[in-house]
Design a protein around this motif. Structure first.
Motif, PDB file in Angstrom:
ATOM      1  N   CYS A  61      64.005  22.024   5.640  1.00  0.00           N
ATOM      2  CA  CYS A  61      63.180  22.687   6.483  1.00  0.00           C
ATOM      3  C   CYS A  61      63.685  22.920   7.698  1.00  0.00           C
ATOM      4  N   HIS A  62      64.431  22.289   8.471  1.00  0.00           N
ATOM      5  CA  HIS A  62      64.877  22.277  10.046  1.00  0.00           C
ATOM      6  C   HIS A  62      66.220  23.052   9.889  1.00  0.00           C
ATOM      7  N   GLY A  63      66.741  23.505   8.765  1.00  0.00           N
ATOM      8  CA  GLY A  63      68.044  23.963   8.847  1.00  0.00           C
ATOM      9  C   GLY A  63      69.097  23.082   8.855  1.00  0.00           C
ATOM     10  N   LYS A  67      68.245  24.450  13.822  1.00  0.00           N
ATOM     11  CA  LYS A  67      67.737  25.405  14.430  1.00  0.00           C
ATOM     12  C   LYS A  67      66.438  25.531  14.074  1.00  0.00           C
ATOM     13  N   GLN A  69      62.985  27.050  11.755  1.00  0.00           N
ATOM     14  CA  GLN A  69      62.861  28.507  11.264  1.00  0.00           C
ATOM     15  C   GLN A  69      61.659  28.987  12.085  1.00  0.00           C
ATOM     16  N   TRP A  72      57.640  28.488  12.095  1.00  0.00           N
ATOM     17  CA  TRP A  72      57.287  27.833  10.970  1.00  0.00           C
ATOM     18  C   TRP A  72      57.900  26.539  11.197  1.00  0.00           C
TER      19      TRP A  72
END
Length: 80
Positions: A61-63, A67, A69, A72
């Motif tokens: 979800c958070h990359g 970073k 998204q 979102w």
């Protein structure tokens, strides 16, 4: 974050949580706070404590780079 808590983080033990916190604290600082500019690291394998736990439980979800998204998922990288 509710989904993350309901499906993931509530099941982590204290060692997992401490490892993620240690990993996030090891990332470079925010230039607004200490003058060190933020730089994303594009390492293919991160061996710092907590990196594997972050990669398997948070990065989807958070990359991988933290970073997030835009609009979102909030970024974790550089956050205080």
């Amino acid at each position: 974050m509710t989904e993350a808590f309901n499906n993931s983080t509530q099941f982590m033990n204290d060692e997992d949580l401490a490892a993620i916190a240690h990993y996030l604290k090891s990332l470079p600082g925010d230039s607004q706070r200490d003058g060190t500019p933020w730089q994303y690291q594009n390492a293919t394998v991160d061996t710092r404590p907590g990196a594997h736990t972050y990669a398997t439980r948070c990065a989807s979800c958070h990359g991988a780079d933290g970073k997030g998204q835009p609009e979102w998922m909030p970024p974790l990288a550089g956050a205080t």
